[in-house]
Design an enzyme around this catalytic site. Structure first.
Site, PDB file in Angstrom:
ATOM      1  N   LYS A 181       1.069   4.483   7.117  1.00  0.00           N
ATOM      2  CA  LYS A 181       0.369   5.130   6.056  1.00  0.00           C
ATOM      3  C   LYS A 181       0.919   6.595   6.323  1.00  0.00           C
ATOM      4  CE  LYS A 181      -2.936   2.194   4.665  1.00  0.00           C
ATOM      5  NZ  LYS A 181      -1.976   1.061   5.200  1.00  0.00           N
ATOM      6  N   SER A 237       0.719  -1.445   0.105  1.00  0.00           N
ATOM      7  CA  SER A 237      -0.009  -0.107  -0.062  1.00  0.00           C
ATOM      8  C   SER A 237       1.020   1.239   0.074  1.00  0.00           C
ATOM      9  CB  SER A 237      -0.912  -0.048   1.296  1.00  0.00           C
ATOM     10  OG  SER A 237      -0.256   0.139   2.420  1.00  0.00           O
TER      11      SER A 237
END
Lengths: 418, 144
Positions: free
Chosen positions: B88, B51
Site C-alpha cells: 500500500k 488495489s
C-alpha cells in the site's frame, strides 16, 4: 578487538524472514529426512522442546502446542546467511566466516564505543535481512565467543556484550563451566574436571606451560586468549572454496548398486554446478558410501579418484564418481549415506595445461553453461544426466519444506494487495 | 586414501588464439545493477490483487522491495499488518495504508494493531506477455 556475530536460532529465524506471522512464535526445523529437531526459535525453546530429539517422539506435543514445523531448506538458509555475511563485511576490514551462522570481525582503529557499534551492527542486520543476531566483543577470539554467549544469556545486555576489561571477562568466566570455552570438547572437559579445573576462570588461571605439556599447544593458546591476549589469528576467507562437498543421508536406505550410482551422480552434478559457479575446476574427487552406524558390521568406504585432467564437466566427474562407487560397493548391505567431494580445486583462469594431456572439449563448456541456466531457471533437477536415474527414490523426505523465497522464481513471496 | 589409476584420454588437444575483439568487449548492461541498490537487503515479491492499479501495479507484477531504505510518507511499501504481507501507500501523517484504487478503502493503522514495514517497493515490473508463454518461447529457442 574482535567481534563474533552469531545468528540467533539461525535456521528457525530464516524460516521467519518472509513469514512475519511466525515471528515471536514457536518454530522448529527438522534435519535432512525430517529425522531430528535441529533448530528451535526462542519461543520453541521456551516450550521446553529439546534439541536434536527425533521428531516422531514429539509429534503429538508439537501439534498440541501449535508449533510450526519446517524441513531443512538449505537453499534458503544459504542465501540468507550470504546476505548477513555480505552486510557484515561493511563493518570490519577483516572478517572470517566461521560457519553458516557465525562470523568473526576484527576491529583495528575503529570507534572506541564498541558497544554502540555492536548495537548498530545488530540493528542493521535486522533491518536489512530480518535476521536477529548477537554480538560479542572482546580482545581475543576466544573471549569474543564467550562474550557472544553472555550476550545471548543475559537479557539486559540486549544482544550485545563487550568484555573489554579483566574484571568483566572474569565475572563471566567464573560463572560458566570450562566446557563452554571455544575449542574445549567434552572429553578434554572431563579430564580438566579431574584436575580440579571446573569453571572457565579455573582454566584461565592455570599455568599455560604446564597445561601445554599435559595437553597440547592449543590449550596454551586458549589460556592466553582467555586472559585477553590474542593468540589465534583470523582465518580470512580463501575465496574461492578449496573443497566442495555434497553429502546426503538416504530417506529410503538402498542396498543396490544402481541406486547408489544414481544418487552419487546427482550429488556430483550438484557439486559440479557449485564448482562452475566459482569458475573453478577440479583434478580429484573423493567418493564415499557408508552403512548406518547401528548396523552389525558398519562399513564405510571411501575412495579418491585422480582425474586425468582438471575439469568442471558434470559428465566426466559423474563418470569417475560412478566407477568409484562400483569399486566401493559391497552387496547385502543397506546404505545410509553417500557423498562426493571435489578436493583438488583450482581456478579456471590460471590453469596449468599439460600439453600432452587433453582438456575438455570447448563444446563441453557451452553444454555445461546451458545445463546450469536451465536448472537455475526451472529449479534443480529440471535437466540432468540419465545417470542420475529417473525415479530418485533415495530423495530426502521433506514433508514441511518452505519455498526457496529468494532463489526460485516460482517461490518468491506473494504480497496480497486486496 | 586409496587412489585409482585411470587411463589417459584419447581425444585431441584444443588450442587457439584469443580473439582480438576481446579487448573491445564491454560488459553487458546488467538489470540488477540498474534496479537494485542494496542487493543484500532487497527481495522480489509477486503482487496479488488489484488495489494498487492506479499506481501501475497489477496482479502478478514482480515487485522489487528494498529493506535498507527508510520508508517515507507517500512511499509504496510492503507492510506486515497483523502478520499478513500487503502492499500500500504509506500515509504517515494520518496513520493510514492507502490503496491506489477508488473501489477500496484506506486501512487505518490502529493503535493496537502492529504495523511493520517489510521494505519499500522501489520498482515494479509489468509482464506484458503471459509468463507461461514467455517460458515456452525460451524453451523453443534453447532447443533449436
Amino acid at each position: 578487538m574482535f567481534a563474533l556475530v552469531d545468528c540467533n536460532s539461525c535456521y528457525a529465524s530464516c524460516e521467519q524472514v518472509f513469514r512475519p506471522d511466525l515471528r515471536d512464535k514457536p518454530v522448529i526445523v527438522l534435519s535432512n529426512n525430517d529425522g531430528c529437531i535441529i533448530a528451535r526459535s526462542k519461543e520453541a525453546k521456551r516450550l521446553g522442546i529439546p534439541d536434536l530429539q527425533p521428531y516422531f517422539k514429539l509429534k503429538g506435543f508439537l501439534r498440541q502446542q501449535g508449533v510450526s514445523i519446517f524441513s531443512a531448506n538449505f537453499t534458503l538458509y544459504g542465501d540468507i546467511s550470504h546476505r548477513v555475511m555480505t552486510t557484515l563485511r561493511e563493518y570490519a576490514a577483516e572478517v572470517e566466516v566461521y560457519s553458516i551462522d557465525e562470523m568473526f570481525l576484527s576491529f583495528d582503529g575503529l570507534p572506541d564505543d564498541l558497544k554502540t557499534y555492536g548495537q548498530e551492527i545488530k540493528q542493521r542486520i535486522w533491518r536489512d535481512v530480518r535476521m536477529p543476531v548477537s554480538v560479542g566483543v572482546a580482545p581475543s577470539k576466544t573471549l569474543a565467543k564467550l562474550a557472544n554467549h553472555a550476550a545471548k544469556k543475559i537479557s539486559r545486555l540486549d544482544g550485545v556484550c563487550l568484555l573489554d576489561t579483566a574484571e568483566k571477562w572474569q565475572w563471566v568466566q567464573a560463572r560458566l563451566p570450562v566446557t563452554k570455552v571455544w575449542g574445549i570438547g567434552s572429553r578434554t572437559g572431563k579430564r580438566l574436571n579431574t584436575m580440579g579445573i571446573r569453571s572457565i576462570l579455573d582454566l584461565a588461571r592455570a599455568n599455560p606451560k604446564h597445561m601445554r605439556r599435559e595437553f597440547n599447544v592449543n590449550i596454551e593458546r586458549t589460556i592466553t586468549e582467555l586472559n585477553g591476549t590474542p593468540a589465534i589469528d583470523m582465518e580470512t576467507d580463501v575465496e574461492p572454496r578449496q573443497q566442495i562437498y555434497c553429502t546426503r543421508s538416504f530417506g529410503h536406505k538402498p542396498g543396490d548398486l544402481y541406486s547408489l550410482q544414481t544418487s552419487i551422480s546427482a550429488y556430483t552434478a550438484r557439486a559440479a554446478e557449485k564448482l562452475r559457479d566459482q569458475n573453478s575446476e577440479t583434478k580429484a574427487l573423493q567418493v564415499f558410501i557408508s552403512c548406518s552406524r547401528f548396523e552389525e558390521e558398519p562399513y564405510h568406504g571411501q575412495q579418491v579418484v585422480e582425474l586425468p585432467y582438471a575439469t568442471d564437466d558434470t559428465r566426466v566427474l559423474s563418470h569417475y564418481a560412478r566407477l568409484a562407487v562400483e569399486q566401493l560397493y559391497r552387496p547385502n548391505r543397506l546404505y545410509a549415506r553417500a557423498g562426493v567431494g571435489l578436493i583438488d580445486i583450482r581456478s579456471k583462469d590460471f590453469q596449468q595445461r599439460d600439453f600432452f594431456y587433453p582438456t575438455d572439449n570447448p563444446r563441453s563448456e557451452a553444454l555445461m553453461k546451458t545445463l546450469d541456466k536451465i536448472n537455475h531457471r526451472y529449479g534443480h533437477g529440471s535437466a540432468f544426466l540419465a545417470a542420475e536415474g529417473q525415479k530418485k527414490r533415495w530423495r530426502m523426505r521433506q514433508a514441511f519444506l518452505s519455498p526457496a523465497y529468494t532463489t526460485r522464481w516460482q517461490d518468491i513471496p506473494r504480497v496480497m494487495l486486496g | 586414501m586409496k587412489v585409482i589409476k585411470l587411463p589417459k584420454f584419447a581425444h585431441a588437444v584444443q588450442a587457439g588464439f584469443p580473439s582480438a575483439a576481446d579487448d573491445f568487449i564491454e560488459a553487458q548492461l546488467d538489470l540488477n545493477e540498474h534496479l537494485i541498490e542494496h542487493p543484500s537487503a532487497t527481495y522480489l515479491a509477486r503482487a496479488q490483487g488489484s488495489s494498487m492499479k492506479d499506481q501501475g501495479i497489477f496482479n502478478n507484477d514482480t515487485l522489487i522491495v528494498d529493506r535498507a531504505r527508510e520508508a517515507e510518507h507517500g512511499d509504496i511499501v510492503v507492510a506486515a499488518l497483523d502478520g499478513e504481507l500487503t502492499c500500500k501507500i504509506l500515509d504517515k501523517q494520518r496513520r493510514l495504508l492507502l490503496p491506489a484504487n477508488n473501489a477500496m478503502r484506506p486501512v487505518p493503522i490502529g493503535d493496537n494493531s502492529e504495523l511493520i514495514i517489510e521494505g519499500v517497493v522501489i520498482h515494479s515490473i509489468r509482464h506484458h506477455i503471459r509468463q507461461d508463454r514467455k517460458q515456452r518461447s525460451k524453451t523453443n529457442r534453447q532447443t533449436t
